[in-house]
Design a protein around this motif. Structure first.
Motif: not given
Ligand code: LLP
Length: 422
Positions: A207, A281, A320, A324, A378
């Protein structure tokens, strides 16, 4: 003053607006802490992905963990998106928002039998299966309930997404996906299992990724696997390339969604895979820059080592930074004349980790409003009730319209399911 992130969040004169609405007005009406979202920003983000995929069989599955508020989900339902879910709770939520289950993919390393059964009954498009043992359980749940589970294997391509270790998922050391060297056997095994129909392949490498390179590396490894799997007589109809595209919090310069998609499609076509259905996704890239968290300055506390700006939002509202060490922009909702001082912006929670920003130059007084920028992803979805704090209210803005989409959580709601001892 131009702000990083979305053009839908901008100063008009000295007052910060989301689309046509001033945040000061919204805070006066709905209180603080308050999440405010631009529906225009969400729609523009979805359109950028969709335009890049126009003319292809594709589905943008919004990763709803980024922000699962019903009105946000409804916005993406209306934009024609599908959804990536990771729990039975997310399935219930997205159906409540009006999603078509045939546009839902179900990811996650720890699906329970009950969640599988529920998703089979609902008729989800695909299970993104993350291990061989999950595959066997899914087969037995599907076969005994008279369903067929459409399945993609989430493969772990072992590439470095170059992001924070907590949000990197495509390395051998991560818990996610079927290990690269197990993938062929796992597919061959899947094809023989009752209740299982193999339909695709999936990967998600992390991510807040700000470069195209890791995506291309992962894609090449995935296409190698597709070719190897199909050489065994199996057919993989779709490629799900996951989410992970980053946004600008400060000075990051991630590719635009259309540039990422164009680069991936070019490689897909060059390798002769252009006929396949393409899924993505994205979570953060669709909602991150669309939201702000508005908070009131309660107290200023000058100190020898640090000046503190104590606000009414806290780590429970926005995890966040604490989790992080994430840097998120913090700006005043109304600009003042005068010289800024340097503050740590902190919340009321009894933890030293309860900060929203450190060493920020701000010209503020108690009673002023601050906005944490790029807080659409998030933030609310990771909010907790720590310190028995009710979760913030949420407002969706579209042009001149502003709708309350979530009531502020009241203290009594926090303990309504609890029981005193006899
Ligand atoms: N698909 C899967 C299987 C995932 O595990 C995730 C995110 C996504 C799609 C979407 O990812 P994105 O496009 O949003 O990067 N809480 C953390 C981010 C955790 C992401 C978890 N998985 C933050 O605040 O940075």
């Amino acid at each position: 003053m131009t702000l990083p992130g979305s053009p839908h969040v901008a100063y008009r004169g000295d007052t910060l607006h989301v689309e046509e609405r001033s945040l000061a007005d919204l805070a006066a009406r709905f209180g603080t802490p308050l999440y405010v979202y631009s529906q225009g920003a969400m729609r523009a983000a979805a359109a950028d992905w969709q335009r890049a995929l126009a003319g292809r069989d594709h589905l943008i599955c919004y990763a709803m963990k980024a922000n699962s508020s019903l009105a946000v989900l409804q916005t993406f339902v209306r934009a024609g998106c599908g959804f990536d879910i990771v729990s039975g709770g997310e399935l219930d939520r997205v159906l409540a928002a009006g999603a078509d289950p045939a546009k839902v993919v179900f990811s996650g390393v720890g699906k329970t039998r009950a969640e599988m059964r529920r998703a089979l009954e609902a008729g989800v498009l695909c299970f993104n299966v993350e291990s061989e043992s999950e595959l066997d359980v899914l087969s037995s749940v599907a076969a005994t309930s008279g369903h067929t589970a459409r399945v993609s294997l989430r493969v772990n391509p072992d590439v470095d997404a170059g992001t924070h270790p907590y949000i990197s998922t495509g390395l051998k050391a991560n818990k996610f996906g079927v290990a690269h060297d197990r993938v062929i056997d796992a597919y061959r095994h899947a094809a023989t299992q009752p209740g299982i129909e193999v339909v695709g392949i999936d990967c998600h490498i992390g991510s807040q990724i700000t470069e195209i390179g890791p995506y291309l590396d992962a894609l090449d490894r995935v296409l190698d696997l597709v070719e190897a799997v199909e050489s065994h007589g199996l057919r993989l109809h779709h490629l799900d390339l996951g989410g992970g595209l980053g946004i600008t919090y400060t000075d990051e310069a991630p590719p635009a969604a259309h540039a990422l998609v164009a680069a991936l499609l070019e490689r897909i076509d060059a390798r002769g895979h252009g006929h396949r259905r393409i899924l993505f996704e994205p979570g953060r890239a669709l909602v991150g820059n669309a939201g702000v968290l508005v908070s009131e300055v309660l107290y200023l506390k000058p100190g020898e080592a640090k000046n503190f700006c104590i606000v009414d939002a806290a780590m429970n509202d926005l995890m966040r930074p604490a989790m992080y060490q994430a840097w998120m922009g913090i700006v005043p909702c109304r600009l003042r004349d005068g010289v800024p001082a340097t503050y740590d912006v902190v919340g009321p929670i009894c933890e030293s980790g309860d900060w929203l920003g450190q060493d920020r130059a701000l010209n503020v007084q108690p009673g002023d409003l601050l906005a944490v920028l790029s807080a659409g992803a998030y933030c609310m979805s990771m909010a907790s009730n720590y310190n028995s704090r009710g979760r913030a209210a949420e407002v969706m803005v579209a042009g001149e319209n502003a709708w309350l989409i979530r009531d502020r959580e009241q203290p009594a709601e926090l303990f309504k399911g609890e029981h005193l001892l006899p």
